[in-house]
Design an enzyme around this catalytic site. Structure first.
Site, PDB file in Angstrom:
ATOM      1  CG  HIS A  18     -62.238 -52.719  41.983  1.00 55.49           C
ATOM      2  ND1 HIS A  18     -63.392 -53.055  42.511  1.00 55.49           N
ATOM      3  CD2 HIS A  18     -61.562 -52.910  42.833  1.00 55.49           C
ATOM      4  CE1 HIS A  18     -63.263 -53.484  43.606  1.00 55.49           C
ATOM      5  NE2 HIS A  18     -61.965 -53.518  43.905  1.00 55.49           N
ATOM      6  CE  LYS A  42     -62.593 -58.557  51.959  1.00 58.44           C
ATOM      7  NZ  LYS A  42     -62.424 -57.499  51.200  1.00 58.44           N
ATOM      8  NE  ARG A  92     -59.301 -48.410  48.663  1.00 62.34           N
ATOM      9  CZ  ARG A  92     -60.113 -49.114  49.509  1.00 62.34           C
ATOM     10  NH1 ARG A  92     -61.535 -49.236  49.265  1.00 62.34           N
ATOM     11  NH2 ARG A  92     -59.679 -49.824  50.562  1.00 62.34           N
ATOM     12  CB  SER A 130     -66.848 -54.353  47.451  1.00 59.64           C
ATOM     13  OG  SER A 130     -66.027 -54.250  46.364  1.00 59.64           O
TER      14      SER A 130
HETATM   15  N1  COA Z   1     -61.433 -48.803  44.258  1.00 59.11           N
HETATM   16  C1  COA Z   1     -62.398 -49.153  44.862  1.00 59.11           C
HETATM   17  N2  COA Z   1     -62.526 -49.918  45.934  1.00 59.11           N
HETATM   18  C2  COA Z   1     -61.348 -50.535  46.133  1.00 59.11           C
HETATM   19  C3  COA Z   1     -60.177 -50.351  45.244  1.00 59.11           C
HETATM   20  C4  COA Z   1     -60.234 -49.484  44.314  1.00 59.11           C
HETATM   21  N3  COA Z   1     -59.470 -49.079  43.446  1.00 59.11           N
HETATM   22  N4  COA Z   1     -59.254 -51.098  45.577  1.00 59.11           N
HETATM   23  C5  COA Z   1     -59.617 -51.776  46.590  1.00 59.11           C
HETATM   24  N5  COA Z   1     -60.733 -51.518  46.994  1.00 59.11           N
HETATM   25  C6  COA Z   1     -61.849 -52.133  48.106  1.00 59.11           C
HETATM   26  C7  COA Z   1     -62.285 -53.654  47.787  1.00 59.11           C
HETATM   27  O1  COA Z   1     -63.691 -53.269  47.123  1.00 59.11           O
HETATM   28  C8  COA Z   1     -62.289 -53.920  49.137  1.00 59.11           C
HETATM   29  O2  COA Z   1     -63.647 -53.578  49.638  1.00 59.11           O
HETATM   30  P1  COA Z   1     -64.274 -54.488  50.597  1.00 59.11           P
HETATM   31  O3  COA Z   1     -63.361 -54.792  51.858  1.00 59.11           O
HETATM   32  O4  COA Z   1     -65.462 -53.710  51.131  1.00 59.11           O
HETATM   33  O5  COA Z   1     -64.819 -55.801  49.999  1.00 59.11           O
HETATM   34  C9  COA Z   1     -61.216 -53.807  49.785  1.00 59.11           C
HETATM   35  O6  COA Z   1     -60.822 -52.532  48.947  1.00 59.11           O
HETATM   36  C10 COA Z   1     -60.016 -54.496  49.784  1.00 59.11           C
HETATM   37  O7  COA Z   1     -60.256 -55.281  48.758  1.00 59.11           O
HETATM   38  P2  COA Z   1     -59.259 -56.226  47.734  1.00 59.11           P
HETATM   39  O8  COA Z   1     -58.398 -55.296  47.054  1.00 59.11           O
HETATM   40  O9  COA Z   1     -60.073 -56.852  46.849  1.00 59.11           O
HETATM   41  O10 COA Z   1     -58.203 -56.915  48.808  1.00 59.11           O
HETATM   42  P3  COA Z   1     -58.610 -57.943  49.376  1.00 59.11           P
HETATM   43  O11 COA Z   1     -58.078 -57.830  50.746  1.00 59.11           O
HETATM   44  O12 COA Z   1     -60.038 -58.488  49.490  1.00 59.11           O
HETATM   45  O13 COA Z   1     -57.876 -59.237  48.780  1.00 59.11           O
HETATM   46  C11 COA Z   1     -55.769 -60.256  48.151  1.00 59.11           C
HETATM   47  C12 COA Z   1     -56.281 -59.149  48.927  1.00 59.11           C
HETATM   48  C13 COA Z   1     -56.837 -61.093  47.255  1.00 59.11           C
HETATM   49  C14 COA Z   1     -54.852 -59.838  47.015  1.00 59.11           C
HETATM   50  C15 COA Z   1     -54.919 -61.088  48.968  1.00 59.11           C
HETATM   51  O14 COA Z   1     -55.702 -61.226  50.230  1.00 59.11           O
HETATM   52  C16 COA Z   1     -54.210 -61.992  48.746  1.00 59.11           C
HETATM   53  O15 COA Z   1     -53.197 -62.154  47.928  1.00 59.11           O
HETATM   54  N6  COA Z   1     -54.775 -63.278  48.918  1.00 59.11           N
HETATM   55  C17 COA Z   1     -54.079 -64.859  48.472  1.00 59.11           C
HETATM   56  C18 COA Z   1     -53.426 -65.143  49.604  1.00 59.11           C
HETATM   57  C19 COA Z   1     -51.954 -64.984  49.517  1.00 59.11           C
HETATM   58  O16 COA Z   1     -51.314 -65.043  48.488  1.00 59.11           O
HETATM   59  N7  COA Z   1     -51.364 -64.299  50.749  1.00 59.11           N
HETATM   60  C20 COA Z   1     -50.152 -63.904  50.879  1.00 59.11           C
HETATM   61  C21 COA Z   1     -50.021 -62.639  50.478  1.00 59.11           C
HETATM   62  S1  COA Z   1     -49.978 -61.614  51.821  1.00 59.11           S
END
Ligand code: COA
Length: 160
Positions: A18, A42, A92, A130
């Site tokens: 990140h 989650k 990734r 994560s």
């Molecule tokens: N390096 C390391 N890990 C990474 C990374 C990076 N560059 N990018 C993502 N990850 C990992 C995260 O740690 C996370 O790991 P985990 O699943 O083990 O916790 C995973 O990839 C995905 O995480 P993240 O990027 O945080 O995405 P998410 O799916 O948790 O969240 C949101 C996505 C919050 C952006 C999305 O759900 C959202 O916009 N929600 C709001 C509701 C909405 O508007 N919905 C309509 C849009 S479809």
């Protein structure tokens, strides 16, 4: 016009992957808002305020152009409230693509003027998530080259 982008995620906790995206992302925008999502789907280790505190702590000496915040509800509504026009996401691996593609299209449908900008996470961090960090740490493994130093202290406080 200021180019403001939002980098949303769950950040439970922030990893070096990140950090890599944040550091590179802020070079291409006037302001980058790192926004912790409070989606309840989650099972989080850290509360929203802890996740915000951790990111603020990591960037406390290096915070030019970076704001740390959290949001509830739709990401697009949050972008509107903040006057942001772009969403920054890291990719990734190929397996990230399908989900990211769907999310970018859904957001585009909600607001055509918003662009999602993708950055390839640098290779050395492409295996990180994560969940991987939490799992390694819980079983006594060394995560010091996977997360910022401060995050190790937060993990110790939380899990030991
Ligand atoms: N390096 C390391 N890990 C990474 C990374 C990076 N560059 N990018 C993502 N990850 C990992 C995260 O740690 C996370 O790991 P985990 O699943 O083990 O916790 C995973 O990839 C995905 O995480 P993240 O990027 O945080 O995405 P998410 O799916 O948790 O969240 C949101 C996505 C919050 C952006 C999305 O759900 C959202 O916009 N929600 C709001 C509701 C909405 O508007 N919905 C309509 C849009 S479809």
């Amino acid at each position: 016009m200021k180019r403001i982008a939002v980098y949303p995620g769950s950040f439970d906790p922030l990893t070096l992957g990140h950090v890599n995206i944040i550091m590179r992302g802020r070079e291409i925008f006037d302001k980058l808002i790192v926004a912790v999502s409070s989606t309840i789907a989650k099972d989080y280790l850290f509360t929203i305020s802890e996740r915000v505190e951790i990111i603020k702590d990591v960037f406390k000496k290096n915070n030019a152009k970076i704001e740390v915040d959290f949001f509830e509800g739709l990401l697009i509504d949050y972008l509107h409230r903040k006057g942001a026009s772009s969403i920054l996401r890291g990719i990734r691996t190929v397996s990230d693509f399908e989900y990211e593609y769907q999310m970018a299209l859904a957001n585009k449908k909600l607001d055509e003027s918003v662009e999602t900008v993708f950055m390839m996470t640098e290779g050395e961090y492409s295996y990180l998530s994560s969940t991987v960090i939490k799992e390694i740490f819980k079983f006594g493994g060394d995560v010091s080259n996977m997360v910022p130093k401060a995050v190790v202290s937060y993990l110790v406080k939380k899990l030991k």
